[in-house]
Design a protein around this motif. Structure first.
Motif, PDB file in Angstrom:
ATOM      1  N   VAL A 258      15.930  81.603  58.320  1.00 42.24           N
ATOM      2  CA  VAL A 258      16.685  80.433  57.886  1.00 42.24           C
ATOM      3  C   VAL A 258      17.835  80.937  57.022  1.00 42.24           C
ATOM      4  N   ASP A 259      19.052  80.608  57.391  1.00 43.00           N
ATOM      5  CA  ASP A 259      20.238  81.092  56.688  1.00 43.00           C
ATOM      6  C   ASP A 259      20.761  80.054  55.697  1.00 43.00           C
ATOM      7  N   ILE A 260      21.387  80.542  54.622  1.00 46.56           N
ATOM      8  CA  ILE A 260      22.083  79.681  53.668  1.00 46.56           C
ATOM      9  C   ILE A 260      23.584  79.878  53.844  1.00 46.56           C
ATOM     10  N   VAL A 261      24.299  78.787  54.030  1.00 40.72           N
ATOM     11  CA  VAL A 261      25.758  78.820  54.171  1.00 40.72           C
ATOM     12  C   VAL A 261      26.371  78.119  52.966  1.00 40.72           C
ATOM     13  N   TYR A 262      27.285  78.794  52.288  1.00 36.14           N
ATOM     14  CA  TYR A 262      27.880  78.280  51.054  1.00 36.14           C
ATOM     15  C   TYR A 262      29.191  77.571  51.373  1.00 36.14           C
ATOM     16  N   ALA A 263      29.248  76.293  51.032  1.00 35.27           N
ATOM     17  CA  ALA A 263      30.447  75.500  51.317  1.00 35.27           C
ATOM     18  C   ALA A 263      31.554  75.799  50.307  1.00 35.27           C
ATOM     19  N   HIS A 264      32.785  75.582  50.747  1.00 34.32           N
ATOM     20  CA  HIS A 264      33.950  75.847  49.891  1.00 34.32           C
ATOM     21  C   HIS A 264      35.146  75.090  50.451  1.00 34.32           C
ATOM     22  N   SER A 265      36.227  75.084  49.689  1.00 37.09           N
ATOM     23  CA  SER A 265      37.439  74.426  50.182  1.00 37.09           C
ATOM     24  C   SER A 265      37.991  75.169  51.400  1.00 37.09           C
ATOM     25  N   ASN A 266      38.661  74.422  52.287  1.00 38.60           N
ATOM     26  CA  ASN A 266      39.249  75.006  53.501  1.00 38.60           C
ATOM     27  C   ASN A 266      38.183  75.647  54.399  1.00 38.60           C
ATOM     28  N   MET A 267      37.000  75.060  54.405  1.00 41.11           N
ATOM     29  CA  MET A 267      35.885  75.613  55.176  1.00 41.11           C
ATOM     30  C   MET A 267      36.032  75.262  56.648  1.00 41.11           C
ATOM     31  N   ALA A 280      19.253  81.814  63.958  1.00 39.54           N
ATOM     32  CA  ALA A 280      18.593  81.155  62.826  1.00 39.54           C
ATOM     33  C   ALA A 280      17.838  79.933  63.320  1.00 39.54           C
ATOM     34  N   LYS A 281      16.621  79.746  62.834  1.00 40.90           N
ATOM     35  CA  LYS A 281      15.822  78.579  63.194  1.00 40.90           C
ATOM     36  C   LYS A 281      16.125  77.393  62.285  1.00 40.90           C
ATOM     37  N   GLY A 282      16.752  77.691  61.163  1.00 35.82           N
ATOM     38  CA  GLY A 282      17.148  76.651  60.236  1.00 35.82           C
ATOM     39  C   GLY A 282      18.409  77.070  59.505  1.00 35.82           C
ATOM     40  N   ILE A 283      19.182  76.092  59.038  1.00 36.46           N
ATOM     41  CA  ILE A 283      20.397  76.361  58.278  1.00 36.46           C
ATOM     42  C   ILE A 283      20.403  75.463  57.045  1.00 36.46           C
TER      43      ILE A 283
END
Length: 372
Positions: A258-267, A280-283
């Motif tokens: 399971v991956d973690i994706v970090y949000a940000h401006s201009n994403m 990944a089985k989960g995000i």
């Protein structure tokens, strides 16, 4: 008169001889009584097993900088020896599970800890367990154990922000208080806890809030459950309802990806698309504000959810709840809202759920609402 003096002298001599004979016997009897009292005292103390995993608490200072140190260089037995008064709370033994910085904590170490702790309580080897651990991922290990252990006997995680041998080292006092909490009758039925800097925390709420301060661990959404000092343990919150673990650990010894994706401006969509491509089985998306993301990222999340990947909206903000259906229609998109769980704990819960066959958004959301 001479006969009386002689008689008196003989009487005094006899008494002195008798006293000299009796004195060692009395001394021996007193020593035996003291030994028996000490033995009985030790037998009456609760038993606590320290499971050492490494971290700063096991580290030593390094001259490369004013605050430089190397994690995981000392054993659990050595840590216990550094705290002379620790034996007044419990009969203590130590086992070395690993000796790593907590940035290298792994599924393998987690599974080993869970198995050993379940064995300790099932076999009646101890009344409490203390885990020495690095602070970087301590909240994750605590949350994992709280959700998988089969016993509600006290398991206390403890660490330090400063290594041994430096001015103001906090490890010895933290370890003393962790053993005190694990051995306290008040801790029965409370399960997994974290003790740092005179404070007791629940794994669901605790998080590391500062890179170097000894007051780094806080529970911003709920507050601590208690306080401890070398003289007392004081709980300010009741124990949670005892529930058996509903999770089975994978036989392969590894949790699903399971991956973690970090949000940000201009994403854009690339990070989420890469997680999908990496199987990944989960995000978990650590979104801005209340778990929000850009339109491009939102479209990528919807595509992933349609593929059967568990998509959870969390937040990069340190406090607050991520609620459902606020700026994003979670019902329509098939997303899960993390509620109070930060991204790292949301990831762990998602891994456990997927490993146990729970993948539909509704059931995953229900677990986020009802789990520890």
């Amino acid at each position: 008169m001479p006969r009386l003096v002689t008689s008196s002298c003989l009487t005094v001599s006899a008494l002195l001889i008798a006293a000299c004979i009796a004195l060692p016997l009395c001394s021996t009897a007193a020593q035996a009584a003291d030994t028996a009292t000490t033995s009985n005292s030790r037998q009456s103390l609760p038993r606590v097993i320290v499971l050492a995993t490494g971290g700063t608490i096991s580290g030593t200072a390094d001259a490369r900088s004013a605050i430089g140190y190397n994690s995981g260089e000392r054993t659990g037995k050595q840590l216990i020896k550094d705290v002379p008064d620790i034996g007044k709370f419990a009969t203590i033994s130590a086992e070395q599970i690993s000796n790593v910085g907590s940035q290298d904590m792994s599924d393998g170490i987690w599974f080993q800890l869970a198995k050993r702790i379940d064995e300790i309580f099932a076999r009646g080897e101890a009344e409490g367990v203390v885990i020495t651990h690095g602070t970087d991922t301590m909240e994750e290990t605590a949350f994992f154990l709280k959700n998988v252990l089969h016993s509600r006997q006290p398991v206390v995680l403890v660490g330090s922000m400063r290594p041994g041998g430096v001015v103001g080292a906090d490890g010895p006092n933290n370890l003393l208080e962790a053993v005190e909490v694990a051995a306290s009758p008040q801790s029965k039925g409370r399960g997994v806890m974290v003790v740092m800097n005179d404070t007791i925390h629940d794994p669901r709420w605790i998080t590391k809030t500062n890179t170097t301060s000894v007051q780094t661990f806080m529970s911003p959404n709920a507050g601590p459950i208690g306080y401890v000092d070398p003289a007392s343990v004081r709980y300010v919150a009741p124990a949670t309802e005892a529930r058996p673990s509903g999770f089975t650990l994978p036989a392969a010894g590894q949790l699903p990806r399971v991956d973690i994706v970090y949000a940000h401006s201009n994403m854009d969509a690339s990070q989420i698309d890469h997680a999908v491509a990496d199987n990944a089985k989960g995000i978990i998306v650590a979104g801005v504000g209340d778990g929000d993301v850009s339109k491009a990222a939102l479209s990528a999340m919807e595509r992933a959810a349609k593929m059967g990947i568990v998509v959870v909206r969390a937040s990069r903000v340190g406090t607050g709840f991520v609620n459902r259906n606020v700026e994003i229609d979670d019902d329509k998109s098939g997303f899960v809202a993390s509620l109070d769980l930060n991204p790292q704990k949301a990831r762990l819960l998602t891994q456990l759920l997927i490993a146990n066959g729970v993948t539909t958004p509704a059931k995953v959301q229900d677990a986020f609402s009802t789990t520890y």
